[in-house]
Design an enzyme around this catalytic site. Structure first.
Site, PDB file in Angstrom:
ATOM      1  N   ASP A  18       0.813  -1.270   0.034  1.00  0.00           N
ATOM      2  CA  ASP A  18       0.024   0.011   0.056  1.00  0.00           C
ATOM      3  C   ASP A  18       0.898   1.272  -0.076  1.00  0.00           C
ATOM      4  OD1 ASP A  18       1.016   0.117   2.656  1.00  0.00           O
ATOM      5  OD2 ASP A  18      -0.809   0.363   3.525  1.00  0.00           O
ATOM      6  N   ASP A  75      -3.256   4.706   2.744  1.00  0.00           N
ATOM      7  CA  ASP A  75      -3.768   5.075   4.151  1.00  0.00           C
ATOM      8  C   ASP A  75      -3.161   6.407   4.367  1.00  0.00           C
ATOM      9  OD1 ASP A  75      -4.579   2.419   4.982  1.00  0.00           O
ATOM     10  OD2 ASP A  75      -2.691   1.955   5.786  1.00  0.00           O
ATOM     11  N   ASP A 121       1.456   4.731   2.531  1.00  0.00           N
ATOM     12  CA  ASP A 121       1.122   5.325   3.374  1.00  0.00           C
ATOM     13  C   ASP A 121       1.495   6.835   3.502  1.00  0.00           C
ATOM     14  OD1 ASP A 121       0.430   2.583   4.951  1.00  0.00           O
ATOM     15  OD2 ASP A 121       2.442   2.523   4.218  1.00  0.00           O
TER      16      ASP A 121
HETATM   17  P1  GTP Z   1       4.114  -2.519   3.133  1.00  0.00           P
HETATM   18  O1  GTP Z   1       2.919  -1.548   2.921  1.00  0.00           O
HETATM   19  O2  GTP Z   1       3.770  -3.974   2.902  1.00  0.00           O
HETATM   20  O3  GTP Z   1       5.166  -2.217   1.900  1.00  0.00           O
HETATM   21  O4  GTP Z   1       4.680  -2.293   4.412  1.00  0.00           O
HETATM   22  P2  GTP Z   1       4.615  -1.271   5.515  1.00  0.00           P
HETATM   23  O5  GTP Z   1       5.895  -1.344   6.468  1.00  0.00           O
HETATM   24  O6  GTP Z   1       4.562   0.124   4.757  1.00  0.00           O
HETATM   25  O7  GTP Z   1       3.515  -1.899   6.280  1.00  0.00           O
HETATM   26  P3  GTP Z   1       2.020  -0.970   6.699  1.00  0.00           P
HETATM   27  O8  GTP Z   1       1.631  -0.178   5.617  1.00  0.00           O
HETATM   28  O9  GTP Z   1       1.289  -2.161   6.734  1.00  0.00           O
HETATM   29  O10 GTP Z   1       2.361  -0.208   7.781  1.00  0.00           O
HETATM   30  C1  GTP Z   1       3.303   0.956   8.099  1.00  0.00           C
HETATM   31  C2  GTP Z   1       3.619   1.240   9.412  1.00  0.00           C
HETATM   32  O11 GTP Z   1       2.544   1.879  10.130  1.00  0.00           O
HETATM   33  C3  GTP Z   1       4.151  -0.213  10.097  1.00  0.00           C
HETATM   34  O12 GTP Z   1       5.286   0.301  10.893  1.00  0.00           O
HETATM   35  C4  GTP Z   1       2.955  -0.230  11.043  1.00  0.00           C
HETATM   36  O13 GTP Z   1       3.474  -0.981  12.230  1.00  0.00           O
HETATM   37  C5  GTP Z   1       2.136   0.930  11.124  1.00  0.00           C
HETATM   38  N1  GTP Z   1       0.701   0.840  11.231  1.00  0.00           N
HETATM   39  C6  GTP Z   1       0.005   0.365  10.532  1.00  0.00           C
HETATM   40  N2  GTP Z   1      -1.186   0.243  11.189  1.00  0.00           N
HETATM   41  C7  GTP Z   1      -1.086   0.862  12.270  1.00  0.00           C
HETATM   42  C8  GTP Z   1      -2.037   1.379  13.245  1.00  0.00           C
HETATM   43  O14 GTP Z   1      -3.166   0.867  13.283  1.00  0.00           O
HETATM   44  N3  GTP Z   1      -1.447   1.896  14.236  1.00  0.00           N
HETATM   45  C9  GTP Z   1      -0.169   2.347  14.375  1.00  0.00           C
HETATM   46  N4  GTP Z   1       0.319   3.040  15.604  1.00  0.00           N
HETATM   47  N5  GTP Z   1       0.537   2.048  13.505  1.00  0.00           N
HETATM   48  C10 GTP Z   1       0.067   1.220  12.141  1.00  0.00           C
HETATM   49 MN    MN Z   2       2.494   0.308   4.061  1.00  0.00          MN
HETATM   50 MN    MN Z   3      -0.677   0.921   5.623  1.00  0.00          MN
END
Ligand code: GTP
Ligand code: MN
Ligand code: MN
Length: 397
Positions: A204, A321, A206
Site C-alpha cells: 500500500d 492510508d 502510507d
Molecule cells: P508494505 O505496505 O507492505 O510495504 O509495508 P509497510 O511497512 O508500509 O506496512 P504497513 O503499511 O502495514 O504499515 C506501515 C507502518 O505503520 C508499520 O510500521 C505499522 O506498524 C504501522 N501501522 C499500521 N497500522 C497501524 C495502526 O493502526 N496504528 C499504528 N500505530 N501503527 C500502524
Molecule cells: Mn505500507
Molecule cells: Mn499501511
C-alpha cells in the site's frame, strides 16, 4: 570440534531497534523460510510463535554475510529451538520440510487467499474456512454478507494483490499533496511506511499529514476524502476522526498499540494511461464505473474492472492510508508509522523492559518520572530511549 575454527563470529544486539537492518539481506533462503512460518502463525493467530519466528528472521537479516554453518550462529540472540531446527534443515538440505508442508497445506493456502481480501482478517477467514469456504468462488457462491470494505476488497482483489511501485506511490503523492494543500495551505505531507524505508515496492502507500500550527489539522481528512472522491480518485474510503483524549498532564495513555489519529483507509484509483497526465483532472464521480473507461481511446467499451480484461484498463486500484497528526505528536507518529512492524514492536518492548517507559505513535511516557517526554524529531526519541539513532533505511528488520 572441526566447525569451531571455521565458524564466523557475529555480534548482534538482542533488540531489533539496536541494529541497522538494511534491505540487503545475505540470508534470504533462511529468512524466507522463517518468514513463511511467522506468517502462518500470524494467520492462525498464534501471536507468541509468530513473534518468535519474526525475531529469528530479523536476527538473520542483520548479519553482514551468509550463514553457512550452524556454528556461525553461536551466541546470537533470539534463536529459539524451533527456529534453529528450521535453519539446520535449510543449511543441510536447502529446504525445510516443515516449511514446505505448511506452504502446501490447504489451510495455509485458504488463509492466504481469504485474508488477501482487503477488510478480511484472520478471524473472519477462519470462520469462513470452518464453513467450507476456501476460495473466492466459494465465498461468492456462499452468499455471505460482506461489509463495504470487503466488497471493495473482493471487487479489486487482483489489483490490491499486485505490488505497488515507488513511481505509483509518487504519482499518488502528487494527487494527495495537491488536494491536501487546497484544503489546508501550509500542510506537510510525508511518505511513510515501507517506501520511507527505501523499499522499491509496497502493499500500500502510507502518508502522514500535519500542519506547523497546532490545531489547524483538526477535521482535515473528511474534507480531503470528499474532495478526492468528488474528483473520482477514490474507489473506497473509511475515515475515522481523532479519538485521542487530552488530560491535564498531557495526552491520555493508551492501553494498546492502536493509535487514535484521524485516519483514512482508502482504495485509490490510479490512472495509468500514458496519454493522461498525472495531475490532469480525472473523471467525475457522477459517472458510473462502467462508463468511466469510455474516454480512453485504446479501451474498448464494456470492460469490467476485474477479471481477465483487467489489462485493458487505464487505471489500477491501490490501497492508500492517510494519517493526520498534530505537530506536537508528529515525531512520534512519523516514527510509529515508518516501520518495519517488528522494528516498532521491538522499540516499544525496549522502552518498556529496559527503560520503564511507554512508547506509542502519540507520545513517550516516563514511568519513573511520571511525565511525558517531548520530542520534535525522531532523533530526540531515540535519544530519550538511550538508543543510537537508526535512519529509516536501516529499520528494515
Ligand atoms: P508494505 O505496505 O507492505 O510495504 O509495508 P509497510 O511497512 O508500509 O506496512 P504497513 O503499511 O502495514 O504499515 C506501515 C507502518 O505503520 C508499520 O510500521 C505499522 O506498524 C504501522 N501501522 C499500521 N497500522 C497501524 C495502526 O493502526 N496504528 C499504528 N500505530 N501503527 C500502524
Ligand atoms: Mn505500507
Ligand atoms: Mn499501511
Amino acid at each position: 570440534q572441526i566447525n569451531e575454527a571455521a565458524a564466523v563470529v557475529f555480534s548482534v544486539p538482542s533488540y531489533a531497534c539496536q541494529r541497522r537492518t538494511t534491505l540487503q539481506n545475505h540470508n534470504t533462503v533462511l529468512t524466507e523460510a522463517l518468514s513463511l512460518l511467522a506468517e502462518n502463525a500470524e494467520l492462525n493467530e498464534e501471536d507468541g510463535r509468530a513473534i518468535a519466528f519474526r525475531r529469528s528472521e530479523a536476527v538473520l537479516k542483520a548479519l553482514p554475510k551468509a550463514v553457512t554453518n550452524l556454528a556461525d550462529l553461536r551466541g546470537l540472540p533470539c534463536l529459539g529451538e524451533h527456529s534453529l531446527k528450521i535453519i539446520k534443515d535449510v543449511l543441510k538440505d536447502g529446504v525445510s520440510s516443515e516449511v514446505e508442508t505448511t506452504r502446501q497445506s490447504d489451510r495455509y493456502k485458504a488463509l492466504k487467499v481469504l485474508t488477501g481480501i482487503f477488510g478480511v482478517g484472520a478471524k473472519t477467514a477462519d470462520r469462513w474456512i470452518k464453513m467450507g469456504i476456501s476460495t473466492l468462488h466459494q465465498l461468492q457462491a456462499s452468499g455471505q454478507t460482506l461489509n463495504q470494505a470487503q466488497q471493495a476488497g473482493l471487487e479489486h482483489y487482483e489489483d490490491l494483490n499486485q505490488p505497488v511501485a515507488k513511481a505509483e506511490a509518487d504519482a499518488i503523492g502528487d494527487v494527495v499533496q495537491k488536494v491536501v494543500l487546497s484544503v489546508l495551505p501550509g500542510a506537510l505531507i510525508t511518505l511513510i511506511g515501507g517506501f520511507r524505508r527505501g523499499k522499491p515496492t509496497g502493499h500500500d502507500v502510507d502518508f502522514l499529514i500535519t500542519h506547523p500550527e497546532e490545531g489547524r489539522e483538526v477535521g482535515l481528512l473528511p474534507k480531503v476524502a470528499s474532495l478526492l472522491k468528488s474528483q473520482g480518485f477514490l474507489l473506497y474510503q473509511k475515515t475515522t476522526r481523532n479519538s485521542y483524549l487530552e488530560s491535564d498532564d498531557g495526552p491520555a495513555r493508551l492501553s494498546s498499540n492502536m493509535d487514535r489519529f484521524e485516519r483514512c483507509f482508502s482504495i485509490f484509483k490510479l490512472e495509468m494511461n500514458p496519454g493522461t497526465t498525472r495531475s490532469g483532472t480525472p473523471r467525475s464521480s457522477s459517472r458510473t464505473e462502467s462508463q468511466s473507461d469510455d474516454h480512453s481511446p485504446q479501451t474498448p467499451g464494456g470492460v469490467h474492472e476485474n477479471g481477465l480484461e483487467s489489462r485493458r484498463r487505464s487505471w489500477r486500484a491501490v490501497r492508500v492510508d492517510l494519517v493526520v497528526s498534530p505537530i506536537s505528536q508528529f515525531a512520534f507518529a512519523l516514527l510509529g508509522w515508518t516501520g518495519s512492524k517488528l522494528f516498532e514492536r521491538e522499540m516499544r518492548r525496549w522502552a518498556g523492559h529496559e527503560k520503564a517507559m511507554s512508547l506509542s505513535s502519540h507520545a513517550l511516557y516516563d514511568t519513573k518520572q511520571r511525565r511525558y517526554l517531548r520530542a520534535a524529531s525522531e532523533e530526540e526519541i531515540f535519544a530519550h530511549l538511550g538508543l543510537e539513532y537508526i535512519p529509516p533505511s536501516q529499520r528494515n528488520a
